[in-house]
Motif scaffolding. Sequence first.
Motif, PDB file in Angstrom:
ATOM      1  N   UNK A 273      15.695   3.263  -2.795  1.00 37.49           N
ATOM      2  CA  UNK A 273      16.927   3.794  -3.205  1.00 37.49           C
ATOM      3  C   UNK A 273      16.174   4.620  -4.480  1.00 37.49           C
ATOM      4  N   UNK A 274      14.984   5.176  -4.624  1.00 37.73           N
ATOM      5  CA  UNK A 274      14.360   5.877  -4.769  1.00 37.73           C
ATOM      6  C   UNK A 274      12.880   5.600  -3.927  1.00 37.73           C
ATOM      7  N   UNK A 275      12.111   7.276  -4.937  1.00 42.98           N
ATOM      8  CA  UNK A 275      10.343   7.624  -3.834  1.00 42.98           C
ATOM      9  C   UNK A 275       9.589   6.645  -3.857  1.00 42.98           C
ATOM     10  N   UNK A 276       9.297   5.859  -2.887  1.00 39.41           N
ATOM     11  CA  UNK A 276       8.250   4.565  -2.360  1.00 39.41           C
ATOM     12  C   UNK A 276       6.832   5.134  -1.904  1.00 39.41           C
ATOM     13  N   UNK A 277       6.329   5.508  -2.262  1.00 41.59           N
ATOM     14  CA  UNK A 277       4.358   6.641  -1.639  1.00 41.59           C
ATOM     15  C   UNK A 277       3.754   5.142  -0.460  1.00 41.59           C
ATOM     16  N   UNK A 278       3.383   5.242   0.304  1.00 40.77           N
ATOM     17  CA  UNK A 278       2.625   4.981   0.859  1.00 40.77           C
ATOM     18  C   UNK A 278       1.351   5.583   1.261  1.00 40.77           C
ATOM     19  N   UNK A 279       0.128   4.797   0.994  1.00 41.51           N
ATOM     20  CA  UNK A 279      -1.008   5.618   1.007  1.00 41.51           C
ATOM     21  C   UNK A 279      -2.059   4.514   2.120  1.00 41.51           C
ATOM     22  N   UNK A 280      -2.466   4.990   3.009  1.00 45.24           N
ATOM     23  CA  UNK A 280      -3.055   4.017   4.257  1.00 45.24           C
ATOM     24  C   UNK A 280      -4.807   4.832   3.549  1.00 45.24           C
ATOM     25  N   UNK A 281      -5.314   3.668   4.042  1.00 47.53           N
ATOM     26  CA  UNK A 281      -6.570   3.716   4.087  1.00 47.53           C
ATOM     27  C   UNK A 281      -7.572   3.292   5.114  1.00 47.53           C
ATOM     28  N   UNK A 282      -6.710   2.816   6.139  1.00 46.08           N
ATOM     29  CA  UNK A 282      -7.423   2.116   7.462  1.00 46.08           C
ATOM     30  C   UNK A 282      -7.830   3.430   8.553  1.00 46.08           C
ATOM     31  N   UNK A 283      -8.584   3.132   9.237  1.00 44.79           N
ATOM     32  CA  UNK A 283      -8.923   3.764  10.447  1.00 44.79           C
ATOM     33  C   UNK A 283      -9.127   2.673  11.330  1.00 44.79           C
ATOM     34  N   UNK A 284      -8.800   2.357  12.511  1.00 44.33           N
ATOM     35  CA  UNK A 284      -6.916   3.196  12.822  1.00 44.33           C
ATOM     36  C   UNK A 284      -6.188   2.718  11.653  1.00 44.33           C
ATOM     37  N   UNK A 285      -4.993   4.000  12.146  1.00 44.18           N
ATOM     38  CA  UNK A 285      -4.013   3.967  10.396  1.00 44.18           C
ATOM     39  C   UNK A 285      -3.611   2.554  10.355  1.00 44.18           C
ATOM     40  N   UNK A 286      -2.684   2.353   9.406  1.00 46.42           N
ATOM     41  CA  UNK A 286      -1.996   0.722   9.451  1.00 46.42           C
ATOM     42  C   UNK A 286      -0.419   0.931   9.042  1.00 46.42           C
ATOM     43  N   UNK A 287      -0.272   2.484   9.031  1.00 48.68           N
ATOM     44  CA  UNK A 287       0.934   2.396   8.804  1.00 48.68           C
ATOM     45  C   UNK A 287       1.390   3.139  10.095  1.00 48.68           C
ATOM     46  N   UNK A 288       2.679   3.586  10.375  1.00 44.53           N
ATOM     47  CA  UNK A 288       3.301   4.549  11.680  1.00 44.53           C
ATOM     48  C   UNK A 288       3.600   5.797  11.009  1.00 44.53           C
ATOM     49  N   UNK A 289       3.221   6.362  12.320  1.00 40.84           N
ATOM     50  CA  UNK A 289       4.396   7.667  11.968  1.00 40.84           C
ATOM     51  C   UNK A 289       5.302   8.339  11.500  1.00 40.84           C
ATOM     52  N   UNK A 290       5.810   7.100  12.225  1.00 43.20           N
ATOM     53  CA  UNK A 290       7.590   7.020  12.312  1.00 43.20           C
ATOM     54  C   UNK A 290       7.980   6.424  10.584  1.00 43.20           C
ATOM     55  N   UNK A 291       7.155   5.864   9.708  1.00 38.42           N
ATOM     56  CA  UNK A 291       7.735   5.087   8.738  1.00 38.42           C
ATOM     57  C   UNK A 291       7.930   6.501   8.152  1.00 38.42           C
ATOM     58  N   UNK A 292       7.459   7.746   7.546  1.00 38.15           N
ATOM     59  CA  UNK A 292       8.463   8.696   6.810  1.00 38.15           C
ATOM     60  C   UNK A 292       9.291   9.706   7.471  1.00 38.15           C
TER      61      UNK A 292
END
Length: 425
Positions: A273-292
């Motif tokens: 409902x408001x801004x939510x920030x995801x910070x991905x520290x993983x390699x390989x990435x653990x957050x899909x690029x489409x999430x944004x």
Amino acid sequence: MLHPFKAISLSFKKTPLAIRELIALDETACRHFLHTLHHDLGLSDLLVLSTCNRTEVYYASERDHSPAIIEALAQLKGLTDTDITEYYPYFDLLNTYEEAVQHLFEVAMGLDAQVVGDLQISNQVKMAYQWSADADAAGPFLHRLLHTVFFTNKRVQQETSFRDGAASTAYAALELVEELTADVANPRVLVVGLGEIGADVCRHLGDSKVFQNVTICNRTRSKADALAQECGLQVLDFERLVEGLKDADVIISSIARDEPFFTRELVERLEVLSYKFFIDLSVPRSIASEVEQVPGVLVYNIDAIQSKASAALEQRLAAVPHVRAIIAESIAGLADWAKDMLVSPLIQRMKAGLEQLRQEELDRHQKKLSAEEAKRLDDITRNLMQKVLKQRVLQLKAVCRREDAEQLIDVLSELFDLEKQPTSA
């Protein structure tokens, strides 16, 4: 030799983490070790410094006590004789005043840290000094040395950019979270997965006064419980992760897996409902690029954070020559003070010798003088001696700072037969 100051160091530079962990000392162990070194080995000017990256002992002695120190450390940690033999090559022995003093300055300033300009090390040195003072194991030299170190640290902070920015990935991540939540009252932070960087971020969050609502979630609950206890954080059951994601303002992911854990479908279910920030520290990435693409969601990956850290590191490295110049000035000033301390006993013997001569001459004439005349003569000769000594003492200190102080003191002692003089009037 200005002072018999020495050091023994085991650090990240050539020692694996597994061994550093075995050797590391907490506050109770440091205090116990100080007592052992001070009372059992008779060492003075003691400083015991133990962090995740190093365990070091600084001490004053004419002899090299490193074998005895290592043996005492091994006994304290319950290590075997085989362990001692195996670990000995990891220790660096700094057996000269110049080496030990230079090393302590570089450690305390953060020049010798894994992350150049480490902000925490100066406080750790202050704590180690406090423990030494509490144990009555700090002599005049260590007091002067540490106060010079602290003054130097203040100059580095004020006069250089050596401490600017976040030069480690974990600290850069913390700084990013602070920036993102600057306008959020009591931001809720959720750390998912406890990879190496993620665990370090948790430690920074635990130390931070900004974040009071931090929760960690890990598939293996025992690992989360241990870190939560260490850092004073809350734990969320992995089965309740979606609930935690809905509540959090910032989600930090440090999940180790081949495919992204956070998919667009998963995040869309959170009904942001408001801004939510995801910070991905993983390699390989653990957050899909489409999430944004989910409305209200912003994603920051490891490259953005490491870029931030790299820029800060470059700035710090550029300041290193200035930092070394400040350290050199401080060490030179400390050396002048140490030389003054070397010459101080000589000056006291000179004063005592002259005072003895003055008293002998006064005694020879006392019977011929009235009480008033005797007092006047006493005042005149005392004032004359003080004026003569004052200039000579200043000249002697200046010469000792320029020349080889020890050799000069030996020559003067022999020349004036000062070894036979008392040390006080």
